[in-house]
Design a protein around this motif. Sequence first.
Motif, PDB file in Angstrom:
ATOM      1  N   THR A   1      32.422-122.805  28.854  1.00 58.84           N
ATOM      2  CA  THR A   1      31.755-123.376  27.689  1.00 58.84           C
ATOM      3  C   THR A   1      31.073-122.290  26.873  1.00 58.84           C
ATOM      4  O   THR A   1      30.463-121.378  27.422  1.00 58.84           O
ATOM      5  CB  THR A   1      30.689-124.402  28.122  1.00 58.84           C
ATOM      6  OG1 THR A   1      31.324-125.452  28.860  1.00 58.84           O
ATOM      7  CG2 THR A   1      29.981-125.001  26.918  1.00 58.84           C
ATOM      8  N   VAL A   2      31.196-122.397  25.557  1.00 63.05           N
ATOM      9  CA  VAL A   2      30.412-121.586  24.638  1.00 63.05           C
ATOM     10  C   VAL A   2      29.706-122.549  23.703  1.00 63.05           C
ATOM     11  O   VAL A   2      30.322-123.471  23.163  1.00 63.05           O
ATOM     12  CB  VAL A   2      31.279-120.618  23.809  1.00 63.05           C
ATOM     13  CG1 VAL A   2      30.394-119.656  23.019  1.00 63.05           C
ATOM     14  CG2 VAL A   2      32.236-119.847  24.689  1.00 63.05           C
ATOM     15  N   SER A   3      28.416-122.359  23.517  1.00 59.27           N
ATOM     16  CA  SER A   3      27.652-123.257  22.648  1.00 59.27           C
ATOM     17  C   SER A   3      26.739-122.440  21.754  1.00 59.27           C
ATOM     18  O   SER A   3      26.025-121.546  22.239  1.00 59.27           O
ATOM     19  CB  SER A   3      26.820-124.233  23.490  1.00 59.27           C
ATOM     20  OG  SER A   3      26.091-125.115  22.654  1.00 59.27           O
ATOM     21  N   VAL A   4      26.779-122.713  20.468  1.00 61.61           N
ATOM     22  CA  VAL A   4      25.886-122.058  19.509  1.00 61.61           C
ATOM     23  C   VAL A   4      25.323-123.121  18.575  1.00 61.61           C
ATOM     24  O   VAL A   4      25.930-124.177  18.378  1.00 61.61           O
ATOM     25  CB  VAL A   4      26.596-120.955  18.691  1.00 61.61           C
ATOM     26  CG1 VAL A   4      27.151-119.868  19.591  1.00 61.61           C
ATOM     27  CG2 VAL A   4      27.715-121.554  17.848  1.00 61.61           C
ATOM     28  N   SER A   5      24.160-122.846  18.031  1.00 61.58           N
ATOM     29  CA  SER A   5      23.561-123.790  17.089  1.00 61.58           C
ATOM     30  C   SER A   5      22.683-123.030  16.106  1.00 61.58           C
ATOM     31  O   SER A   5      22.274-121.887  16.351  1.00 61.58           O
ATOM     32  CB  SER A   5      22.737-124.855  17.824  1.00 61.58           C
ATOM     33  OG  SER A   5      21.637-124.273  18.496  1.00 61.58           O
ATOM     34  N   GLY A   6      22.400-123.691  14.997  1.00 66.04           N
ATOM     35  CA  GLY A   6      21.545-123.084  13.984  1.00 66.04           C
ATOM     36  C   GLY A   6      20.923-124.150  13.118  1.00 66.04           C
ATOM     37  O   GLY A   6      21.392-125.286  13.067  1.00 66.04           O
ATOM     38  N   ASN A   7      19.866-123.783  12.426  1.00 60.77           N
ATOM     39  CA  ASN A   7      19.220-124.739  11.526  1.00 60.77           C
ATOM     40  C   ASN A   7      19.095-124.151  10.134  1.00 60.77           C
ATOM     41  O   ASN A   7      19.472-123.000   9.879  1.00 60.77           O
ATOM     42  CB  ASN A   7      17.852-125.181  12.074  1.00 60.77           C
ATOM     43  CG  ASN A   7      16.884-124.015  12.276  1.00 60.77           C
ATOM     44  OD1 ASN A   7      16.966-122.998  11.585  1.00 60.77           O
ATOM     45  ND2 ASN A   7      15.963-124.163  13.215  1.00 60.77           N
ATOM     46  N   GLN A   8      18.542-124.936   9.237  1.00 62.58           N
ATOM     47  CA  GLN A   8      18.475-124.543   7.831  1.00 62.58           C
ATOM     48  C   GLN A   8      17.576-123.331   7.616  1.00 62.58           C
ATOM     49  O   GLN A   8      17.699-122.627   6.618  1.00 62.58           O
ATOM     50  CB  GLN A   8      17.990-125.742   7.005  1.00 62.58           C
ATOM     51  CG  GLN A   8      18.284-125.656   5.530  1.00 62.58           C
ATOM     52  CD  GLN A   8      17.082-125.147   4.744  1.00 62.58           C
ATOM     53  OE1 GLN A   8      15.991-124.961   5.274  1.00 62.58           O
ATOM     54  NE2 GLN A   8      17.287-124.905   3.459  1.00 62.58           N
ATOM     55  N   LYS A   9      16.696-123.048   8.576  1.00 55.16           N
ATOM     56  CA  LYS A   9      15.829-121.874   8.491  1.00 55.16           C
ATOM     57  C   LYS A   9      16.559-120.586   8.855  1.00 55.16           C
ATOM     58  O   LYS A   9      15.989-119.499   8.735  1.00 55.16           O
ATOM     59  CB  LYS A   9      14.620-122.055   9.410  1.00 55.16           C
ATOM     60  CG  LYS A   9      13.709-123.211   9.024  1.00 55.16           C
ATOM     61  CD  LYS A   9      12.556-123.343  10.011  1.00 55.16           C
ATOM     62  CE  LYS A   9      11.654-124.522   9.647  1.00 55.16           C
ATOM     63  NZ  LYS A   9      10.542-124.676  10.636  1.00 55.16           N
ATOM     64  N   GLY A  10      17.789-120.703   9.324  1.00 53.92           N
ATOM     65  CA  GLY A  10      18.537-119.515   9.726  1.00 53.92           C
ATOM     66  C   GLY A  10      18.239-119.071  11.136  1.00 53.92           C
ATOM     67  O   GLY A  10      18.540-117.934  11.504  1.00 53.92           O
ATOM     68  N   HIS A  11      17.668-119.942  11.953  1.00 57.32           N
ATOM     69  CA  HIS A  11      17.420-119.645  13.361  1.00 57.32           C
ATOM     70  C   HIS A  11      18.687-119.979  14.141  1.00 57.32           C
ATOM     71  O   HIS A  11      19.069-121.149  14.248  1.00 57.32           O
ATOM     72  CB  HIS A  11      16.235-120.444  13.889  1.00 57.32           C
ATOM     73  CG  HIS A  11      14.947-120.109  13.216  1.00 57.32           C
ATOM     74  ND1 HIS A  11      13.815-120.893  13.321  1.00 57.32           N
ATOM     75  CD2 HIS A  11      14.594-119.054  12.420  1.00 57.32           C
ATOM     76  CE1 HIS A  11      12.827-120.346  12.623  1.00 57.32           C
ATOM     77  NE2 HIS A  11      13.289-119.239  12.066  1.00 57.32           N
ATOM     78  N   ILE A  12      19.338-118.967  14.685  1.00 60.72           N
ATOM     79  CA  ILE A  12      20.621-119.119  15.354  1.00 60.72           C
ATOM     80  C   ILE A  12      20.461-118.746  16.827  1.00 60.72           C
ATOM     81  O   ILE A  12      19.772-117.778  17.166  1.00 60.72           O
ATOM     82  CB  ILE A  12      21.692-118.212  14.718  1.00 60.72           C
ATOM     83  CG1 ILE A  12      21.644-118.310  13.178  1.00 60.72           C
ATOM     84  CG2 ILE A  12      23.064-118.565  15.248  1.00 60.72           C
ATOM     85  CD1 ILE A  12      21.909-119.675  12.619  1.00 60.72           C
ATOM     86  N   ARG A  13      21.112-119.497  17.706  1.00 62.33           N
ATOM     87  CA  ARG A  13      21.041-119.222  19.136  1.00 62.33           C
ATOM     88  C   ARG A  13      22.349-119.634  19.788  1.00 62.33           C
ATOM     89  O   ARG A  13      23.139-120.381  19.204  1.00 62.33           O
ATOM     90  CB  ARG A  13      19.880-119.992  19.770  1.00 62.33           C
ATOM     91  CG  ARG A  13      19.999-121.501  19.615  1.00 62.33           C
ATOM     92  CD  ARG A  13      18.838-122.240  20.237  1.00 62.33           C
ATOM     93  NE  ARG A  13      19.053-123.690  20.217  1.00 62.33           N
ATOM     94  CZ  ARG A  13      18.409-124.556  20.976  1.00 62.33           C
ATOM     95  NH1 ARG A  13      17.493-124.126  21.831  1.00 62.33           N
ATOM     96  NH2 ARG A  13      18.675-125.839  20.913  1.00 62.33           N
ATOM     97  N   GLY A  14      22.589-119.156  21.004  1.00 64.49           N
ATOM     98  CA  GLY A  14      23.816-119.529  21.677  1.00 64.49           C
ATOM     99  C   GLY A  14      23.893-118.970  23.077  1.00 64.49           C
ATOM    100  O   GLY A  14      23.088-118.132  23.482  1.00 64.49           O
TER     101      GLY A  14
END
Length: 273
Positions: free
Chosen positions: A75-88
């Motif tokens: 599994t690979v999982s990444v996410s981000g929000n409108q503030k530009g905070h990205i993680r994975g």
Amino acid sequence: MNKLYKALVYDREVSLSVLETTDMVNDAIKIHNLDAQSAVTLGGLLTCAAYMAGCLKSEKGAVSLTVKAGGDAGTVSVSGNQKGHIRGYIDGSCHGKLNGGYLTVVKEDGLFRPFVGTCELRGNDVSQNLMQYFQMSEQIDTAVAIGVKMDGNRCVAAGGVVMQLLPGTSEENMDRAEERMQAFVNPAEVVAKFGADGILNEFFPDLAENGATYLTFPEYKCNCSREKTADIVRSLGRQEALDIINETGSIKVHCHYCNTDHEFTLEDIDKLF
């Protein structure tokens, strides 16, 4: 510094995004102790998430991309929000490979109306898979050139270029966009040579001259916290929390995205309840 430039080009009929995410990928390498192949895969998907998060309109908007690889179902999982905070994070069992399996994208508009799209993976190339997602799930013609260049276990360049045709794009401007994308066959090499600023200057000089761009600075940042984790522990109820403490000595909640363990002792449980 990570950068995301957005602009409209070719008579404002084509959406352009230029990304430089080298620091973000190196942050992920440090947090997860990634090998080179895993860094290329996770780094590419983090860059995709940065692009898609940059397209969100609502301040509460969020996007996630999840890959279930074939075979051993890594599994690979990444996410981000409108503030530009990205993680994975990347599950080591897939060894950085995306061959087989599915890509699922969830877009949350902040109004509890999530859009979910899924497509089958066609190979290990992140750009190819994202293009297929846009074509199959959103029916939007999108050219994606995203790459990660490694030197040992260090990322020396990451980012790329995304062009998306807007409704009513003329054939002439379609051809112009297609021709321009030929310059990014090896996107990581182009990012390594020019950086995001240099790409604008070299390949889109009109934008660089008139300043018709929107610039944001995405970053690797997890949104977990001890306070949020405490809410999870509190949801167990006092007795179940005490039972876990008696059995294991403490309660540990692990965040895969920032590779952090939040630990709660008996004293902590007394304070929570």
